[in-house]
Enzyme design. Structure first.
Site, short mmCIF file in Angstrom:
data_model
loop_
_atom_site.label_atom_id
_atom_site.label_comp_id
_atom_site.label_asym_id
_atom_site.label_seq_id
_atom_site.Cartn_x
_atom_site.Cartn_y
_atom_site.Cartn_z
CB SER A 91 -1.18 -0.04 1.27
OG SER A 91 -1.69 1.23 1.18
CG HIS A 105 -3.80 4.79 -3.51
ND1 HIS A 105 -4.81 4.04 -4.14
CD2 HIS A 105 -3.60 4.04 -2.19
CE1 HIS A 105 -5.30 2.97 -3.45
NE2 HIS A 105 -4.41 2.91 -2.33
CG ASN A 107 -4.15 -1.85 -2.25
OD1 ASN A 107 -4.85 -2.72 -2.62
ND2 ASN A 107 -3.11 -1.97 -1.18
#
Length: 300
Positions: A91, A105, A107
């Site tokens: 993550s 971001h 993940n």
């Protein structure tokens, strides 16, 4: 399966941290290796702070086990109720200093859910998405072009499918706003067998720096002032709201008794909420709302 995925994820973490450190030129990642006291989880939390480019960021690896799937998982998949599970993943959230550099971001994760006498259930999930404060068409096009490149070997419609999933997922219903300009988001991926699903997940992870770093390099030295900084801090509030209200990974981590410091490393170092904040008419800030935060097809 778990050992194969773990080996890849740990190496991916190393590669990304190295690339980000080289670009920042000053700050380095502090690596915190941890193990839960009850033996139910371990990981490597890598955090960078107060750099030339990155105000705060985390690239975390974790692997956790439990005897009962949290509500955040079973609410969507009731067949997982009562199963033991192993979950592992990377993550990443990066909060740059310059307001012209987007927050980002990533993940990628793998789940295995087991129950005596029942067939093992496994799946992959993940993706990456971009959250600009000031938009540039060329950056959005580059971002989505690279996202599509990550998908091309796996089918002509894969990018479009997961691009829409990303737009749908990263949406703040209480604000009626997108979080950013999207990217890729996939979950419950197990069709086609382990090898195929693992290769796709690796492609997404491996294309992250190719998608993000050129944008950082292009925008990190843009001049900015107090107005741009204040808008950045205000918009970071939306990031906090999404992560604490909607984000499945955050909810899973907290509900499963995960390591709170690692789970909440995604929070920005500085943020502000202003009551009834208004942007100036015909400003770049208004353009973010009216143009960039509207789902659109950035590439053909």
């Amino acid at each position: 399966m778990i050992e194969q995925v773990k080996k890849y994820l740990v190496q991916l973490q190393e590669n990304i941290c190295s690339d980000l450190e080289s670009l920042d030129g000053r700050a380095i990642f502090k690596k915190d290796r941890w193990t839960k006291g009850d033996g139910s989880g371990s990981g490597i939390t890598s955090v960078i702070c107060d750099g030339n480019v990155f105000e705060k960021g985390g690239v975390n690896f974790s692997i956790v086990q439990g005897n009962k799937m949290p509500n955040s998982a079973t609410a969507l998949r009731p067949e997982l109720e009562g199963r033991k599970y192993t979950a592992l993943g990377i993550s990443l959230v990066i909060h740059p200093l310059n307001p012209y550099v987007p927050t980002v971001h990533l993940n990628v994760r793998f789940f295995v859910a087991e129950k005596p006498g029942k067939e093992t259930i496994w799946w992959f999930g993940g993706g990456f998405d971009l959250t600009p404060f000031y938009g540039f068409d060329e950056d959005a096009i580059h971002w989505h072009t690279t996202a599509k490149k990550a998908c091309l070997s796996f089918g002509e419609k894969v990018y479009s499918k997961y691009k829409k999933c990303c737009d749908d997922y990263f949406y703040l219903e209480h604000r009626n706003e997108q979080r950013g300009i999207g990217g890729l988001f996939f979950d419950d991926l197990n069709k086609g067998g382990f090898d195929s699903c693992f290769e796709f997940t690796k492609s997404v992870g491996d294309h992250f720096t190719e998608a993000y770093l050129p944008i950082v390099i292009k925008r990190k030295d843009n001049p900015y002032g107090k107005k741009e900084r204040n808008f950045q801090l205000y918009r970071r509030g939306r990031y906090v709201e999404f992560n604490l209200i909607y984000d499945r990974g955050t909810l899973f981590g907290l509900q499963s008794g995960g390591r709170t410091e690692s789970i909440l490393m995604s929070m920005p170092p500085e943020v502000k909420w202003s009551y009834q904040f208004q942007v100036e008419k015909d400003s770049e800030e208004e353009k973010l709302y009216n143009y960039y935060l509207k789902p659109k097809e950035w590439i053909k």
